[in-house]
Write a protein that holds these residues in place. Structure first.
Motif, PDB file in Angstrom:
ATOM      1  N   MET A  53       0.883  -1.171   0.000  1.00 57.20           N
ATOM      2  CA  MET A  53       0.000   0.000   0.000  1.00 57.20           C
ATOM      3  C   MET A  53       0.921   1.222   0.000  1.00 57.20           C
ATOM      4  O   MET A  53       1.838   1.309   0.811  1.00 57.20           O
ATOM      5  CB  MET A  53      -0.904   0.019   1.232  1.00 57.20           C
ATOM      6  CG  MET A  53      -1.884   1.170   1.214  1.00 57.20           C
ATOM      7  SD  MET A  53      -2.821   1.347   2.752  1.00 57.20           S
ATOM      8  CE  MET A  53      -3.605  -0.217   2.909  1.00 57.20           C
ATOM      9  N   TYR A  96      -2.050   7.787  -3.955  1.00 58.03           N
ATOM     10  CA  TYR A  96      -2.318   6.605  -3.142  1.00 58.03           C
ATOM     11  C   TYR A  96      -2.518   5.404  -4.060  1.00 58.03           C
ATOM     12  O   TYR A  96      -3.141   5.513  -5.113  1.00 58.03           O
ATOM     13  CB  TYR A  96      -3.579   6.834  -2.303  1.00 58.03           C
ATOM     14  CG  TYR A  96      -4.033   5.611  -1.550  1.00 58.03           C
ATOM     15  CD1 TYR A  96      -3.422   5.248  -0.365  1.00 58.03           C
ATOM     16  CD2 TYR A  96      -5.067   4.820  -2.031  1.00 58.03           C
ATOM     17  CE1 TYR A  96      -3.827   4.122   0.328  1.00 58.03           C
ATOM     18  CE2 TYR A  96      -5.479   3.693  -1.338  1.00 58.03           C
ATOM     19  CZ  TYR A  96      -4.855   3.344  -0.163  1.00 58.03           C
ATOM     20  OH  TYR A  96      -5.250   2.247   0.521  1.00 58.03           O
ATOM     21  N   SER A  97      -1.976   4.265  -3.644  1.00 52.09           N
ATOM     22  CA  SER A  97      -2.195   3.001  -4.333  1.00 52.09           C
ATOM     23  C   SER A  97      -2.631   1.974  -3.302  1.00 52.09           C
ATOM     24  O   SER A  97      -1.994   1.841  -2.246  1.00 52.09           O
ATOM     25  CB  SER A  97      -0.910   2.540  -5.025  1.00 52.09           C
ATOM     26  OG  SER A  97      -1.078   1.238  -5.534  1.00 52.09           O
ATOM     27  N   ILE A  98      -3.702   1.240  -3.578  1.00 56.99           N
ATOM     28  CA  ILE A  98      -4.287   0.319  -2.605  1.00 56.99           C
ATOM     29  C   ILE A  98      -3.395  -0.883  -2.300  1.00 56.99           C
ATOM     30  O   ILE A  98      -3.520  -1.508  -1.263  1.00 56.99           O
ATOM     31  CB  ILE A  98      -5.687  -0.126  -3.058  1.00 56.99           C
ATOM     32  CG1 ILE A  98      -6.436  -0.776  -1.911  1.00 56.99           C
ATOM     33  CG2 ILE A  98      -5.611  -1.034  -4.268  1.00 56.99           C
ATOM     34  CD1 ILE A  98      -7.901  -0.969  -2.154  1.00 56.99           C
ATOM     35  N   LYS A 142     -10.840  -3.141  -5.345  1.00 56.35           N
ATOM     36  CA  LYS A 142     -10.378  -2.053  -6.205  1.00 56.35           C
ATOM     37  C   LYS A 142     -10.469  -0.729  -5.460  1.00 56.35           C
ATOM     38  O   LYS A 142     -11.295  -0.564  -4.574  1.00 56.35           O
ATOM     39  CB  LYS A 142     -11.217  -1.972  -7.476  1.00 56.35           C
ATOM     40  CG  LYS A 142     -11.113  -3.182  -8.360  1.00 56.35           C
ATOM     41  CD  LYS A 142     -11.974  -3.039  -9.583  1.00 56.35           C
ATOM     42  CE  LYS A 142     -11.919  -4.298 -10.422  1.00 56.35           C
ATOM     43  NZ  LYS A 142     -12.842  -4.259 -11.524  1.00 56.35           N
ATOM     44  N   PHE A 143      -9.641   0.196  -5.881  1.00 55.00           N
ATOM     45  CA  PHE A 143      -9.652   1.542  -5.319  1.00 55.00           C
ATOM     46  C   PHE A 143     -10.076   2.531  -6.392  1.00 55.00           C
ATOM     47  O   PHE A 143      -9.650   2.428  -7.547  1.00 55.00           O
ATOM     48  CB  PHE A 143      -8.262   1.925  -4.786  1.00 55.00           C
ATOM     49  CG  PHE A 143      -8.203   3.317  -4.284  1.00 55.00           C
ATOM     50  CD1 PHE A 143      -8.753   3.642  -3.062  1.00 55.00           C
ATOM     51  CD2 PHE A 143      -7.635   4.321  -5.047  1.00 55.00           C
ATOM     52  CE1 PHE A 143      -8.728   4.946  -2.600  1.00 55.00           C
ATOM     53  CE2 PHE A 143      -7.604   5.624  -4.597  1.00 55.00           C
ATOM     54  CZ  PHE A 143      -8.152   5.927  -3.369  1.00 55.00           C
ATOM     55  N   LYS A 149     -10.364   6.757  -7.100  1.00 53.52           N
ATOM     56  CA  LYS A 149     -10.134   8.131  -6.653  1.00 53.52           C
ATOM     57  C   LYS A 149     -11.394   8.938  -6.865  1.00 53.52           C
ATOM     58  O   LYS A 149     -12.069   8.797  -7.877  1.00 53.52           O
ATOM     59  CB  LYS A 149      -9.006   8.774  -7.460  1.00 53.52           C
ATOM     60  CG  LYS A 149      -7.642   8.551  -6.914  1.00 53.52           C
ATOM     61  CD  LYS A 149      -6.636   9.413  -7.651  1.00 53.52           C
ATOM     62  CE  LYS A 149      -5.286   9.304  -7.023  1.00 53.52           C
ATOM     63  NZ  LYS A 149      -4.297  10.150  -7.683  1.00 53.52           N
ATOM     64  N   GLY A 180     -11.123   9.023  -1.687  1.00 53.36           N
ATOM     65  CA  GLY A 180     -11.231   7.803  -2.470  1.00 53.36           C
ATOM     66  C   GLY A 180     -12.114   6.790  -1.776  1.00 53.36           C
ATOM     67  O   GLY A 180     -12.547   6.991  -0.643  1.00 53.36           O
ATOM     68  N   LYS A 181     -12.396   5.697  -2.483  1.00 52.16           N
ATOM     69  CA  LYS A 181     -13.207   4.634  -1.893  1.00 52.16           C
ATOM     70  C   LYS A 181     -12.666   3.279  -2.334  1.00 52.16           C
ATOM     71  O   LYS A 181     -12.030   3.149  -3.374  1.00 52.16           O
ATOM     72  CB  LYS A 181     -14.676   4.773  -2.274  1.00 52.16           C
ATOM     73  CG  LYS A 181     -14.981   4.583  -3.738  1.00 52.16           C
ATOM     74  CD  LYS A 181     -16.471   4.753  -4.000  1.00 52.16           C
ATOM     75  CE  LYS A 181     -16.773   4.631  -5.487  1.00 52.16           C
ATOM     76  NZ  LYS A 181     -18.193   4.764  -5.749  1.00 52.16           N
ATOM     77  N   VAL A 182     -12.902   2.279  -1.496  1.00 53.20           N
ATOM     78  CA  VAL A 182     -12.507   0.907  -1.787  1.00 53.20           C
ATOM     79  C   VAL A 182     -13.772   0.134  -2.140  1.00 53.20           C
ATOM     80  O   VAL A 182     -14.767   0.166  -1.403  1.00 53.20           O
ATOM     81  CB  VAL A 182     -11.808   0.262  -0.567  1.00 53.20           C
ATOM     82  CG1 VAL A 182     -11.510  -1.201  -0.833  1.00 53.20           C
ATOM     83  CG2 VAL A 182     -10.540   1.027  -0.219  1.00 53.20           C
ATOM     84  N   ASN A 183     -13.744  -0.536  -3.281  1.00 53.67           N
ATOM     85  CA  ASN A 183     -14.863  -1.371  -3.726  1.00 53.67           C
ATOM     86  C   ASN A 183     -14.431  -2.829  -3.667  1.00 53.67           C
ATOM     87  O   ASN A 183     -13.274  -3.148  -3.931  1.00 53.67           O
ATOM     88  CB  ASN A 183     -15.235  -1.040  -5.180  1.00 53.67           C
ATOM     89  CG  ASN A 183     -15.704   0.375  -5.339  1.00 53.67           C
ATOM     90  OD1 ASN A 183     -16.599   0.823  -4.654  1.00 53.67           O
ATOM     91  ND2 ASN A 183     -15.080   1.096  -6.254  1.00 53.67           N
TER      92      ASN A 183
END
Length: 110
Positions: free
Chosen positions: A43, A57-59, A82-83, A85, A96-99
């Motif tokens: 991360m 940012y990278s997940i 997945k992330f 932005k 951002g959000k995490v799916n």
């Protein structure tokens, strides 16, 4: 993690795990137990004040494999993390959000 002297700049790589095990969520009148506990690697987050105050940012890579994950005692599989932005609001540097997909496994109900 690196920090530059006399600059507002950093870059970091995180490896670890999140402690989402044995959590009870209140859903209406019921409590739902959640046991996820994912591990993650690579991360990444960075910021520099040299170009438009850029935050990135990278997940990274997430693992939901060992130890069966559960929601309300039902076994689940977590897939396709997945992330995305989003556009920052106000003075936010980043949004951002995490799916993810949650697949429920059940052999019987009741």
């Amino acid at each position: 993690m690196t920090i530059a002297k006399n600059r507002k700049k950093f870059s970091m790589v995180l490896n670890g795990g999140l402690g989402f095990n044995a959590i009870d969520l209140q859903v209406g009148q019921k409590k739902v137990s959640v046991d996820l506990s994912p591990d993650f690697e690579n991360m990444r987050a960075s910021y520099t004040d040299s170009v438009k105050h850029t935050f990135d940012y990278s997940i990274g890579d997430w693992a939901f494999a060992s130890k069966q994950k559960k929601i309300a005692k039902f076994p689940i599989t977590i897939d396709k993390v997945k992330f995305a932005k989003l556009t920052p609001v106000g003075d936010e540097l980043f949004r951002g959000k995490v799916n993810l997909d949650i697949i429920l496994h059940s052999t019987q109900i009741g």
